[in-house]
Design an enzyme around this catalytic site. Sequence first.
Site, PDB file in Angstrom:
ATOM      1  N   LYS B  43       0.948  -1.402   0.071  1.00 59.99           N
ATOM      2  CA  LYS B  43       0.072  -0.123   0.008  1.00 59.99           C
ATOM      3  C   LYS B  43       0.781   1.112   0.095  1.00 59.99           C
ATOM      4  CE  LYS B  43      -4.141   1.982   2.395  1.00 59.99           C
ATOM      5  NZ  LYS B  43      -4.642   2.752   1.316  1.00 59.99           N
ATOM      6  N   SER B  44       0.403   2.322  -0.816  1.00 56.11           N
ATOM      7  CA  SER B  44       1.278   3.496  -0.897  1.00 56.11           C
ATOM      8  C   SER B  44       1.538   4.153   0.709  1.00 56.11           C
ATOM      9  CB  SER B  44       0.644   4.442  -1.882  1.00 56.11           C
ATOM     10  OG  SER B  44       0.428   4.141  -3.014  1.00 56.11           O
ATOM     11  N   LEU B  71      -4.901   7.395   1.030  1.00 54.56           N
ATOM     12  CA  LEU B  71      -3.569   7.205   1.214  1.00 54.56           C
ATOM     13  C   LEU B  71      -3.438   7.127   2.560  1.00 54.56           C
ATOM     14  CD1 LEU B  71      -2.289   9.691  -1.554  1.00 54.56           C
ATOM     15  CD2 LEU B  71      -2.097   7.156  -1.668  1.00 54.56           C
ATOM     16  N   ASN B 124       3.388   6.363  -6.783  1.00 53.29           N
ATOM     17  CA  ASN B 124       2.164   6.847  -7.042  1.00 53.29           C
ATOM     18  C   ASN B 124       1.756   8.139  -7.415  1.00 53.29           C
ATOM     19  OD1 ASN B 124      -0.835   7.106  -6.692  1.00 53.29           O
ATOM     20  ND2 ASN B 124      -0.921   6.072  -5.063  1.00 53.29           N
ATOM     21  N   CYS B 127      -3.101   8.675  -7.686  1.00 56.58           N
ATOM     22  CA  CYS B 127      -4.206   8.561  -6.874  1.00 56.58           C
ATOM     23  C   CYS B 127      -5.479   9.489  -7.108  1.00 56.58           C
ATOM     24  CB  CYS B 127      -3.885   8.443  -5.447  1.00 56.58           C
ATOM     25  SG  CYS B 127      -5.320   8.196  -4.230  1.00 56.58           S
ATOM     26  N   ILE B 190      -3.408   0.600 -14.919  1.00 59.31           N
ATOM     27  CA  ILE B 190      -3.870   2.145 -14.473  1.00 59.31           C
ATOM     28  C   ILE B 190      -4.516   2.085 -12.974  1.00 59.31           C
ATOM     29  CG2 ILE B 190      -4.722   2.876 -16.948  1.00 59.31           C
ATOM     30  CD1 ILE B 190      -7.472   2.074 -16.027  1.00 59.31           C
TER      31      ILE B 190
END
Lengths: 270, 305
Positions: B43-44, B71, B124, B127, B190
């Site tokens: 996960k970012s 985020l 990233n 988002c 994407i």
Amino acid sequence: MIKNVYDDEVPKVVTIKETVIETPTVKTFIFPFEITEDIHPGQFVMVWDLNNEKPMTISVIDKKNNLMGITVRKAGPFTENMYENMGVGDKIGIRGPYGHGYELSGYKKVLAVGGGSGIASLAPLLSFYDNVDLISAASTKDELVFVEKFKKENIQVHECTDDGSYGFKGFSTELADELLKTGDYDIIVGCGPEIMSYKLLELSQKYDIDCQLALDRYMKCGLGICGQCCIDDTGYRVCVEGPVFDKEQLGQLSEFGKYRRDAAGSIVEY
Amino acid sequence: MLKSNILGMNLKNPLFLAAGILGTTASSMKMVARAGAGGIVTKSFSLEANDGYENPTIVKIEGGVINSVGLASPGVEAKKEELIELEDIRDETPVIASIYGDSEDVFCEVAQRTKDYVDAFELNVSCPHAKCGFGSNIGEDPEMTYNIVSSVKDSIKDVPIIVKLTPNVTDITEIAKASQEAGADALTLINSVGPGLRIDYQTGKPILNNVLGGIAGPMIKPIALKCVYNTYKTVDIPIFGVGGIKDYKDVLEFMYAGASLLQIGTSIMYDGPEIFKNITDDLSIFLEENGYNNVTEIIGLSHEL
């Protein structure tokens, strides 16, 4: 083959039909909900107050009248708002039910231990099984949940309070220990503060009986994808594999009784 | 049949866990690895801890989810502890760290602090529900994307850099070209589509607390495929295809369009983490029945027909 790709699971908005003030900090909300065969005690719903959303255990499963209930303890802004400001006629959104509940078929005699509002998770067991003995525990008499409900339905409950103002004086785990000494229980189930739950697991080990406990972790999706409620070391998703875990699973949860993660995913120790 | 070596990673299969899904804790990422994923994208995360938005943040809708988690992440130092826990799976299941930030300095700092514990970085810049200055605010602009990518490349020499792009632009190939020129080693196409909106029909209230949220899941597959197909014609670097993959047929479509690797996220809510094994089993059977020796043979097939 995946079958449910086109199901729409946005919150189902329902109108609150009845509320019960259980204690100065605990309140029950009852609303119409189609009680299908797959809804089981121990499962939870995501409750949307049309602003924020939190997971709540299901405290009333009324098949006959198609009613569901949740029992909320004031613990933060969301639950304080529900307790103080929401009542009959107000709308809330419900997603779910989600997760795995208690699975008690095959057991001869069940001891169910609820700490504080944890009893909410266990009360529906009484309409699914006829071999459950309940312990309801609270700090003091005024904080005991469902006292009136149990009286009305003529249900025998072992009540206990930390200060001895009602029932057994002491902790729920002390009363459970007493009952396990003499009773022929083959499983202990529980829901409440994690320190209590951890002691229940230890009791099940002491008496060599089975155990199922409902755990609580920060949740976002309820769908098994966001990863927020995953628990160390197995990575079990509390929202899918839980919230009720069996003895074997509980033994693998290294964080159980020690720490949890917050909304950011940072570790918070108990 | 499914083995490949891309970006210096020895892969047992081309199916990675996508960023943002079950990627918060080492335990959950290990669980997905045990379930059969060929690789993991975390996960970012960024420098500081971030709670993200209030719930509802993810809701299941027809054909996928709408989400604005925002985020949420524990900050680089806490994340580093989780990455260290993953050390013992990396030989078999490479780990890619998804990182975000609002400046070149933040991206570089986060990458510097974690580069010893990962097999690649995925930037990233896409988002769709990040706060202003983050996420797709960067990735919608070729110049900003170029600057972020080239500064991370300058700062991190020995770890591959992947750039995850947003489909919510007029021409994704422009951003893809800018990323390649800046030195990107691969692209991920994407991120979620939109953002979109769902409203409760009884009360008129938008369902997500953040009102708008990215759209993910099977419903975005055709858009993702188009992005992969067009980008494959414009760049020479490998492409991770992601967007609505739920079975081996979807994997085939993405690889025919030009994806070398795939990522799976939302569809875990239908099948559980077992989806990785289900797909790799089915994919191996299909490839064998159709006379292929290795999965890499089908990359870009549609462009040769």
